[in-house]
Scaffold this motif. Structure first.
Motif, mmCIF file in Angstrom:
data_model
loop_
_atom_site.group_PDB
_atom_site.id
_atom_site.type_symbol
_atom_site.label_atom_id
_atom_site.label_comp_id
_atom_site.label_asym_id
_atom_site.label_seq_id
_atom_site.Cartn_x
_atom_site.Cartn_y
_atom_site.Cartn_z
ATOM 1 N N PRO A 7 175.691 -74.008 90.398
ATOM 2 C CA PRO A 7 174.445 -74.745 90.173
ATOM 3 C C PRO A 7 174.660 -76.254 90.279
ATOM 4 C CG PRO A 7 175.424 -74.174 88.076
ATOM 5 C CD PRO A 7 176.344 -73.604 89.150
ATOM 6 N N ALA A 8 173.577 -76.960 90.530
ATOM 7 C CA ALA A 8 173.634 -78.424 90.440
ATOM 8 C C ALA A 8 173.684 -78.816 88.972
ATOM 9 C CB ALA A 8 172.420 -79.033 91.110
ATOM 10 N N LEU A 9 174.519 -79.780 88.650
ATOM 11 C CA LEU A 9 174.602 -80.230 87.259
ATOM 12 C C LEU A 9 173.416 -81.107 86.888
ATOM 13 C CD1 LEU A 9 178.417 -81.036 86.893
ATOM 14 C CD2 LEU A 9 177.181 -78.912 86.383
ATOM 15 N N THR A 10 172.820 -81.732 87.900
ATOM 16 C CA THR A 10 171.643 -82.560 87.656
ATOM 17 C C THR A 10 170.766 -82.543 88.895
ATOM 18 O OG1 THR A 10 170.833 -84.790 87.160
ATOM 19 C CG2 THR A 10 172.859 -84.638 88.436
ATOM 20 N N GLU A 229 170.801 -85.400 102.749
ATOM 21 C CA GLU A 229 170.809 -84.023 102.260
ATOM 22 C C GLU A 229 171.293 -83.071 103.346
ATOM 23 O OE1 GLU A 229 166.575 -84.832 99.876
ATOM 24 O OE2 GLU A 229 166.651 -83.625 101.709
ATOM 25 N N ILE A 230 172.021 -82.032 102.940
ATOM 26 C CA ILE A 230 172.359 -80.939 103.849
ATOM 27 C C ILE A 230 172.122 -79.617 103.134
ATOM 28 C CG2 ILE A 230 174.806 -81.008 103.208
ATOM 29 C CD1 ILE A 230 175.439 -79.955 106.045
ATOM 30 N N LEU A 231 171.573 -78.674 103.864
ATOM 31 C CA LEU A 231 171.415 -77.308 103.393
ATOM 32 C C LEU A 231 171.902 -76.389 104.495
ATOM 33 C CD1 LEU A 231 168.462 -75.750 101.458
ATOM 34 C CD2 LEU A 231 169.377 -74.579 103.465
ATOM 35 N N ILE A 232 172.796 -75.476 104.159
ATOM 36 C CA ILE A 232 173.332 -74.528 105.136
ATOM 37 C C ILE A 232 172.872 -73.119 104.779
ATOM 38 C CG2 ILE A 232 175.426 -73.472 106.080
ATOM 39 C CD1 ILE A 232 176.838 -76.113 105.801
ATOM 40 N N ILE A 233 172.353 -72.412 105.770
ATOM 41 C CA ILE A 233 172.018 -70.996 105.635
ATOM 42 C C ILE A 233 173.086 -70.210 106.382
ATOM 43 C CG2 ILE A 233 170.326 -69.194 106.179
ATOM 44 C CD1 ILE A 233 168.184 -71.424 106.119
ATOM 45 N N ALA A 234 173.766 -69.298 105.686
ATOM 46 C CA ALA A 234 174.877 -68.572 106.304
ATOM 47 C C ALA A 234 174.821 -67.094 105.937
ATOM 48 C CB ALA A 234 176.210 -69.172 105.862
ATOM 49 N N HIS A 296 175.513 -82.420 92.472
ATOM 50 C CA HIS A 296 174.332 -81.999 93.230
ATOM 51 C C HIS A 296 174.570 -80.808 94.147
ATOM 52 C CE1 HIS A 296 172.378 -85.649 91.809
ATOM 53 N NE2 HIS A 296 173.434 -86.333 92.198
ATOM 54 N N GLY A 297 175.810 -80.355 94.263
ATOM 55 C CA GLY A 297 176.105 -79.211 95.117
ATOM 56 C C GLY A 297 175.617 -77.904 94.513
ATOM 57 N N GLN A 298 175.180 -76.996 95.392
ATOM 58 C CA GLN A 298 174.671 -75.698 94.940
ATOM 59 C C GLN A 298 175.099 -74.603 95.916
ATOM 60 O OE1 GLN A 298 170.433 -75.594 93.808
ATOM 61 N NE2 GLN A 298 170.379 -77.827 94.067
ATOM 62 N N ILE A 299 175.318 -73.401 95.387
ATOM 63 C CA ILE A 299 175.513 -72.206 96.215
ATOM 64 C C ILE A 299 174.626 -71.099 95.668
ATOM 65 C CG2 ILE A 299 177.123 -70.449 97.045
ATOM 66 C CD1 ILE A 299 179.375 -72.446 96.821
ATOM 67 N N HIS A 300 173.715 -70.619 96.503
ATOM 68 C CA HIS A 300 172.793 -69.537 96.145
ATOM 69 C C HIS A 300 173.113 -68.306 96.995
ATOM 70 C CE1 HIS A 300 169.803 -72.085 93.915
ATOM 71 N NE2 HIS A 300 170.413 -73.032 94.633
ATOM 72 N N VAL A 301 173.070 -67.137 96.361
ATOM 73 C CA VAL A 301 173.230 -65.868 97.085
ATOM 74 C C VAL A 301 171.920 -65.094 96.980
ATOM 75 C CG1 VAL A 301 174.544 -63.738 97.308
ATOM 76 C CG2 VAL A 301 175.690 -65.822 96.524
ATOM 77 N N VAL A 302 171.396 -64.671 98.139
ATOM 78 C CA VAL A 302 170.135 -63.921 98.178
ATOM 79 C C VAL A 302 170.342 -62.615 98.935
ATOM 80 C CG1 VAL A 302 168.694 -65.987 98.024
ATOM 81 C CG2 VAL A 302 169.415 -65.161 100.271
ATOM 82 N N ASP A 303 169.343 -61.740 98.888
ATOM 83 C CA ASP A 303 169.487 -60.403 99.469
ATOM 84 C C ASP A 303 169.342 -60.365 100.980
ATOM 85 O OD1 ASP A 303 170.037 -58.982 97.161
ATOM 86 O OD2 ASP A 303 167.919 -58.743 96.654
ATOM 87 N N SER A 304 168.537 -61.254 101.552
ATOM 88 C CA SER A 304 168.234 -61.167 102.980
ATOM 89 C C SER A 304 168.053 -62.553 103.566
ATOM 90 C CB SER A 304 166.954 -60.359 103.202
ATOM 91 O OG SER A 304 165.825 -61.063 102.685
#
Length: 440
Positions: A7-10, A229-234, A296-304
């Motif tokens: 999670p992002a700390l802030t 900002e960067i967001l990566i979908i993998a 500010h870094g985040q890693i999310h895991v989703v189903d699809s």
């Protein structure tokens, strides 16, 4: 499943929203408004320790600066600028003037007219950001802007030679070694030494961004910019090492730069986190990248991937990199982003530095309502109208009279009445004093 591995700390960011930044910028703008060049010079001395005889570089100085650079640097600048110019020209070519006849003799049209003068702000507090010269100056010149004034600060008291070369080769008509709020303000309102411009483009720190915000309206701006900002979908096919490297490549912009990974694979997310922990301590720019990732870094895991695209849209990130088996699916399923980077062969750093698309992009959720800097930003799309058929003018005149009186705009109604009366003999609903509309 929705899992947050990191999670992002802030979610708070320092920047132009801070009261201290706002008040400081307001005071500088007011001082320059009152004292002009004298104030500009004082702030340049205060913030950059820079007070040359003339902030504007002469042709001779520019030539000497360019001659001091290695030939490879010049060739690389020219190569990258060719890419930027080629794409910008394709954008300009896509914008056509329009003229249509909507009724007999009723001609409506629009034209794309460049602003008369543009200011290109090229930041340089920590690094010589030559790429910003390409993005702001070439795009303006392709749009047809006749005068482009470039401002860039000295770096630790020295002339940023590569930035000056890039600005000159991009086509800047004037180059000023001047940075910060004082540069933006001088461009916006004009001084004896720096003529005003109509629009200012280019990124900058929190103070520059706040100056653009406060001066907007007095001058046009490209957009309000915040931290990169960067967001990566993998998916599971992505290389976790490349994902980690690419996340950190943008985190090094500054300690407030968010770096987010959304993935369908717990295994990939875990490996990315491990790679980042290994890579980060050895980065020369860890002083910026470290706080950015930790806070500010985040890693999310989703189903699809459908969930991934939907979640990514809620971020409306400046840069979205898609590292999946079928990256072009994102073109169909996403709509809130500054720029998409599709596939492993593409990275955000290419967009920042070399590939040819513009790197001045919306941040802090602004991608929900705007795109980035492009040729069209320097163009005013203006309309014109002409009615050559008297019968059509009479029809419009009668309609104008009725529509205007519904809104109680009697003066507007009378403009329609006199044409309906003159061209079709329609009785007017008011009696002019000592004046009768002529017949033809």
């Amino acid at each position: 499943m929705s899992l947050i591995l990191k999670p992002a700390l802030t979610t708070e960011h320092t920047g132009s929203s801070r009261p201290a930044v706002r008040s400081t910028v307001e005071a500088i703008i007011d001082d320059i408004r009152n004292r002009g060049d004298a104030a500009v010079r004082e702030y340049s001395q205060k913030f950059d320790d820079w007070t040359p005889e003339n902030f504007r570089l002469s042709a001779e100085q520019i030539n000497q600066i360019i001659a001091s650079l290695p030939q490879q640097v010049i060739e690389d600048i020219k190569f990258v600028q060719a890419q930027v110019r080629r794409f910008a020209q394709a954008q300009r070519d896509s914008m056509k003037d329009v003229e249509v006849e909507t009724l007999p003799g009723v001609i409506l049209g629009h034209r794309h007219i460049p602003v008369s003068a543009a200011g290109a702000y090229i930041p340089g507090g920590r690094y010589p950001l030559t790429a910003s010269a390409h993005m702001t100056i070439i795009t303006a010149k392709v749009a047809g802007v006749p005068r482009v004034a470039a401002c860039t600060p000295p770096i630790r008291g020295k002339i940023p030679a590569a930035t000056v070369a890039a600005a000159h080769l991009a086509g800047a008509d004037e180059i000023y070694l001047l940075g910060g709020v004082q540069a933006v303000t001088a461009l916006a309102m004009g001084t004896d030494d720096i003529p005003r411009v109509d629009l200012i483009a280019g990124p900058g720190n929190a103070y520059v961004a706040e100056a653009k915000r406060q001066l907007f309206g007095e001058v046009g701006i490209d957009l309000f910019a915040g931290p990169t900002e960067i967001l990566i979908i993998a998916d599971e096919h992505a290389d976790p090492f490349i994902v980690a490297v690419d996340l950190l490549s943008q985190a090094e912009h500054g300690p407030d730069s968010p770096a987010v990974l959304i993935t369908t694979s717990v295994d990939l997310g875990t490996k990315v986190l491990e790679h980042i922990q290994q890579i980060l301590p050895g980065m020369p720019t860890k002083d910026y990248a470290g706080p950015a990732w930790n806070d500010h870094g985040q890693i999310h895991v989703v189903d699809s991937l459908s969930e991934a695209y939907a979640l990514a849209d809620t971020f409306a990130s400046e840069h979205v990199q898609v590292l999946t088996r079928e990256p072009r699916r994102a073109l169909e399923q996403m709509h809130d982003y500054g720029a998409l980077f599709l596939g492993e062969g593409t990275c955000v750093s290419y967009g920042d530095k070399v590939i040819g698309t513009n790197h001045v992009l919306p941040t802090k959720g602004a991608a929900r309502y705007t795109g980035g800097l492009w040729v069209g930003k320097y163009l005013k799309t203006v309309t014109y109208q002409e009615v050559t058929d008297k019968k059509s003018s009479a029809i419009l005149g009668e309609l104008c009279g009725r529509a205007s009186r519904v809104e109680s705009f009697e003066g507007h109604a009378r403009s329609g009445d006199v044409r309906a009366n003159k061209y079709a003999g329609t009785p007017m609903q008011w009696a002019p004093v000592n004046q009768t509309a002529g017949k033809s």
